[in-house]
Design a protein around this motif. Structure first.
Motif, PDB file in Angstrom:
ATOM      1  N   ASN A 186      -7.953  -0.042  -4.530  1.00  0.00           N
ATOM      2  CA  ASN A 186      -7.431  -1.274  -5.590  1.00  0.00           C
ATOM      3  C   ASN A 186      -6.491  -2.290  -4.923  1.00  0.00           C
ATOM      4  O   ASN A 186      -6.613  -3.525  -5.306  1.00  0.00           O
ATOM      5  CB  ASN A 186      -6.742  -0.707  -6.855  1.00  0.00           C
ATOM      6  N   LEU A 187      -5.588  -1.796  -4.213  1.00  0.00           N
ATOM      7  CA  LEU A 187      -4.852  -2.715  -3.591  1.00  0.00           C
ATOM      8  C   LEU A 187      -5.416  -3.589  -2.383  1.00  0.00           C
ATOM      9  O   LEU A 187      -5.407  -4.719  -2.506  1.00  0.00           O
ATOM     10  CB  LEU A 187      -3.675  -1.903  -2.703  1.00  0.00           C
ATOM     11  N   ALA A 188      -6.219  -2.896  -1.726  1.00  0.00           N
ATOM     12  CA  ALA A 188      -7.312  -3.755  -0.918  1.00  0.00           C
ATOM     13  C   ALA A 188      -8.043  -4.665  -1.397  1.00  0.00           C
ATOM     14  O   ALA A 188      -7.938  -6.020  -0.928  1.00  0.00           O
ATOM     15  CB  ALA A 188      -8.254  -2.703   0.058  1.00  0.00           C
ATOM     16  N   LEU A 189      -8.695  -4.425  -2.689  1.00  0.00           N
ATOM     17  CA  LEU A 189      -9.453  -5.597  -3.382  1.00  0.00           C
ATOM     18  C   LEU A 189      -8.500  -6.872  -3.755  1.00  0.00           C
ATOM     19  O   LEU A 189      -8.679  -7.861  -3.814  1.00  0.00           O
ATOM     20  CB  LEU A 189     -10.009  -4.840  -4.481  1.00  0.00           C
ATOM     21  N   SER A 237      -8.192  -2.705   6.836  1.00  0.00           N
ATOM     22  CA  SER A 237      -7.678  -1.378   7.031  1.00  0.00           C
ATOM     23  C   SER A 237      -7.697  -0.174   5.963  1.00  0.00           C
ATOM     24  O   SER A 237      -7.984   0.948   6.163  1.00  0.00           O
ATOM     25  CB  SER A 237      -6.264  -1.366   7.673  1.00  0.00           C
ATOM     26  N   LEU A 238      -7.151  -0.946   4.689  1.00  0.00           N
ATOM     27  CA  LEU A 238      -7.295   0.055   3.673  1.00  0.00           C
ATOM     28  C   LEU A 238      -8.576   0.745   3.344  1.00  0.00           C
ATOM     29  O   LEU A 238      -8.785   1.897   2.938  1.00  0.00           O
ATOM     30  CB  LEU A 238      -6.689  -0.600   2.344  1.00  0.00           C
ATOM     31  N   LEU A 239      -9.646  -0.277   3.317  1.00  0.00           N
ATOM     32  CA  LEU A 239     -11.132   0.003   2.889  1.00  0.00           C
ATOM     33  C   LEU A 239     -11.594   0.770   3.860  1.00  0.00           C
ATOM     34  O   LEU A 239     -12.318   2.082   3.538  1.00  0.00           O
ATOM     35  CB  LEU A 239     -11.710  -1.184   2.686  1.00  0.00           C
ATOM     36  N   GLU A 240     -11.445   0.575   5.111  1.00  0.00           N
ATOM     37  CA  GLU A 240     -11.960   1.274   6.337  1.00  0.00           C
ATOM     38  C   GLU A 240     -11.435   2.756   6.000  1.00  0.00           C
ATOM     39  O   GLU A 240     -12.131   3.720   6.389  1.00  0.00           O
ATOM     40  CB  GLU A 240     -11.672   0.715   7.666  1.00  0.00           C
TER      41      GLU A 240
END
Length: 146
Positions: free
Chosen positions: A49-52, A127-130
């Motif tokens: 959620n933060l990454a998006l 980085s968050l999504l990976e």
């Protein structure tokens, strides 16, 4: 609770209050990492959620890349488009994972490469999504649809 903080962030994002939503997602991510650890589905959801939000905020502040389409997304063509409540209800996509500051949450973006603040936010989002992909593969296996 971390779940309530994540859900409040969802509301602030829906209202267009990106700064408040970002702060709340960061708070929820710290709470989840402290309570259930980095390798937990709920932690990955909040990180996603933060990454998006970081991605969407960055995209809104910079011109589209030449030849890019909406389907390509801004994160390596993965097309991440949704966010999830902490109870697992997804609104269009998924992901989540790791960051780089206190308790693994990057404070204001990574300082890698050009692009200014928008580029930094996109690097943090990537980085968050990976990290989310790795976490979810470990937790659910390669073939799980989430």
């Amino acid at each position: 609770s971390a779940s309530a903080v994540n859900n409040l962030a969802l509301v602030h994002r829906s209202l267009g209050e990106r700064e408040r939503a970002t702060a709340l997602y960061r708070e929820a991510l710290v709470l989840y990492r402290r309570s259930v650890g980095a390798e937990h589905q709920s932690t990955a959801t909040v990180a996603s959620n933060l990454a998006l939000l970081l991605r969407d905020s960055s995209v809104a502040t910079q011109p589209a890349a030449e030849g890019a389409t909406e389907e390509d997304g801004e994160l390596g063509g993965r097309g991440w488009t949704g966010e999830s409540s902490a109870d697992g209800a997804t609104r269009g996509g998924g992901g989540g994972g790791r960051g780089g500051g206190e308790d693994g949450v990057a404070g204001g973006g990574l300082a890698n490469g050009g692009g200014g603040a928008a580029g930094d936010a996109l690097q943090e989002a990537r980085s968050l999504l990976e990290g989310a992909i790795l976490t979810r593969r470990r937790l659910m296996g390669e073939t799980h649809p989430e």
